[in-house]
Enzyme design. Structure first.
Site, PDB file in Angstrom:
ATOM      1  N   SER A 126      -4.782 -37.012 -23.911  1.00 28.17           N
ATOM      2  CA  SER A 126      -5.794 -38.002 -24.291  1.00 28.17           C
ATOM      3  C   SER A 126      -5.287 -39.407 -23.953  1.00 28.17           C
ATOM      4  CB  SER A 126      -6.132 -37.842 -25.779  1.00 28.17           C
ATOM      5  OG  SER A 126      -7.308 -38.526 -26.109  1.00 28.17           O
ATOM      6  N   GLU A 145     -14.446 -30.298 -24.448  1.00 29.92           N
ATOM      7  CA  GLU A 145     -13.719 -31.388 -25.094  1.00 29.92           C
ATOM      8  C   GLU A 145     -14.549 -32.095 -26.165  1.00 29.92           C
ATOM      9  OE1 GLU A 145     -10.583 -32.681 -24.252  1.00 29.92           O
ATOM     10  OE2 GLU A 145     -10.187 -32.059 -22.182  1.00 29.92           O
ATOM     11  N   HIS A 201     -11.415 -30.833 -27.559  1.00 32.21           N
ATOM     12  CA  HIS A 201     -10.354 -31.809 -27.330  1.00 32.21           C
ATOM     13  C   HIS A 201      -9.173 -31.528 -28.255  1.00 32.21           C
ATOM     14  CE1 HIS A 201      -8.872 -35.597 -25.791  1.00 32.21           C
ATOM     15  NE2 HIS A 201      -8.734 -36.098 -27.006  1.00 32.21           N
TER      16      HIS A 201
END
Length: 483
Positions: free
Chosen positions: A186, A308, A401
């Site tokens: 990320s 995600e 995610h």
């Protein structure tokens, strides 16, 4: 207890029964407060004697995640100003071992997270013959607020300072400074994307793994000035460097958390600039998109998770109530024609709700397409997609995610990952993912074919992992010339 020498002094670590030695809380830069606040990281002060390194040091100041994410995403907070520190896990704490090195950059939207969360324990990498390093860097306003007369991207400058520490010291811990792989997820991966084109970082790492982040997320200076002005307004100060320096952290941290919530509640480009698209008011400030070329000198492994955006839709209970009108508006904001694009996405998901279609579109815009663009820019790169679906939230959470993290670190048993993983996650998948990361760090190959514009080979990690050529090609083609 085991002692290793750094350029600042000796440190004492702890060796576990399985032979992995950890050294925690080692400063790689001076505390970034007082006269050093909002400035480039300064070298750490040397010490005499042997410094105890058996416990994690302070974390960079940050407000906690807002509910429900505070219960889903692992992080910790340890008070103290000496927060620019790192940890080292090694199977051979002695000079000359020459082991490959992996340096972890944590995620958290550049506002949260720490390198000392239990889920980022590097013991499994050390067990498999790699020296693993995790670190803390400045977050939020201290790390990324655009301030007159101060360097931008101080959090990235911290990362570069840590990589220089690795270059100068890691041989004492058994690592090879010429075999460094930086990996991150990320915001950590997005930071790596920026470092790939930063001359100050050139030569400090030789391979990179970018998980759910690439080069496309940053703020141009005009947007960064809007963010600084609004934060100053919330604090009741002038938007000057001197005024921000005078704000105590107990006032600044909740204000920057509230500002981030404001972006989501009122996504007006006139107020926030580019931040309305990715909801990150604190991120690297750059003049424009910069992709590395074939001569960047770094081997790349890049990828994303299949669903995600469900992390942001499912726990907030928006997945099944998201309106069609908002889906069309967001698709247009991402640069696609809603009529054309949604017809393509619906063709593969005929029973999908608007929220499920938003997950597909936003996952592509935010993560998958930037990963593809980076792989296209550096020939010889490897691409993956993590597609194992969590059973949590009645299966709606999917391959969301951050779900790959416990598999990467081979820490399925870590309690902090339980809210994402659910019961009985597959150890065989952790063996495959973690093993690919280790293989890449050791050899430059994770074990499948390189990505190219002809086959577009993408390793798909799931119950039965296998490479797939050009997955979801029709959807990928929608983004040509857009992302």
């Amino acid at each position: 207890m085991t002692v290793c020498r750094t350029r600042q002094g000796e440190v004492r670590g702890r060796t576990s029964p399985d032979g992995v030695t950890s050294f925690l809380g080692i400063p790689y830069a001076a505390p970034p407060f007082g006269v050093r606040r909002f400035r480039e990281p300064a070298p750490p002060e040397p010490w005499t004697g042997v410094r105890d390194a058996t416990a994690h040091g302070p974390t960079a100041p940050h407000a906690p995640y807002a509910p429900p994410f505070d219960a889903l995403v692992p992080e910790n907070a340890i008070p103290g100003e000496d927060c620019l520190n790192l940890g080292v896990w090694t199977p051979a704490p002695e000079p000359g071992a020459g082991l490959p090195v992996m340096v972890w950059l944590h995620g958290g939207a550049f506002s949260n997270g720490s390198g000392s969360a239990s889920g980022y324990d590097g013991a499994a990498f050390a067990r498999d013959g790699v020296v693993c390093v995790t670190l803390n860097y400045r977050l939020g306003a201290d790390g990324f607020l655009h301030l007159p007369g101060r360097p931008d991207n101080r959090g990235l400058l911290d990362q570069i300072a840590a990589l220089r520490w690795v270059r100068d010291n890691i041989a004492s811990f058994g690592g090879d400074p010429d075999r460094v792989t930086v990996f991150g997820e990320s915001a950590g991966a997005m930071g790596i994307g920026a470092l790939l084109t930063d001359e100050a970082a050139r030569g400090l790492f030789h391979r990179a793994i970018l998980q759910s982040g690439a080069c496309h997320h940053f703020l141009r200076p005009a947007s960064a000035r809007l963010i600084a002005a609004r934060l100053a307004e919330k604090l009741g100060i002038e938007p000057t460097t001197e005024a921000f320096e005078a704000v105590p952290l107990p006032e600044l941290l909740p204000a920057q958390a509230e500002l981030r919530a404001e972006v989501g509640a009122d996504p007006d480009p006139a107020r926030w600039g580019e931040a309305v698209l990715n909801m990150m008011p604190f991120e690297p400030v750059l003049p424009g998109l910069a992709l590395p070329g074939p001569d960047c000198g770094v081997d790349l492994l890049i990828g994303s998770n299949h669903e995600e955006y469900r992390l942001f839709l499912v726990p907030t209970r928006r997945l099944h109530v998201f309106p069609e009108s908002s889906l069309r508006a967001m698709t247009a904001a991402y640069g696609l024609d809603p009529d054309e694009a949604l017809a393509v996405y619906r063709a593969a998901r005929p029973d999908a709700t608007p929220g499920e279609l938003l997950d597909a579109v936003a996952t592509d815009w935010f993560y998958r397409i930037p990963a593809i663009r980076l792989a296209e820019s550096v020939p010889g790169s490897y691409l993956y997609e993590f597609a194992w679906r969590s059973p949590r939230f009645d299966g709606d959470l999917g391959a969301c995610h951050a779900l790959e993290l416990p598999f990467v670190f081979d820490r399925l048993e870590d309690p902090s990952y339980g809210p994402l993983l659910g019961a009985d996650p597959p150890q065989a998948l952790a063996d495959a993912v973690h093993g690919a990361w280790v293989s890449f760090a050791k050899t430059g190959s994770p074990g499948w074919k390189e990505y190219d514009r002809t086959s577009r080979t993408t390793m798909t990690f799931t119950g039965e992992s296998a490479p797939v050529d050009d997955p979801r090609a029709r959807e990928r083609l929608l983004w040509e010339g857009v992302r």
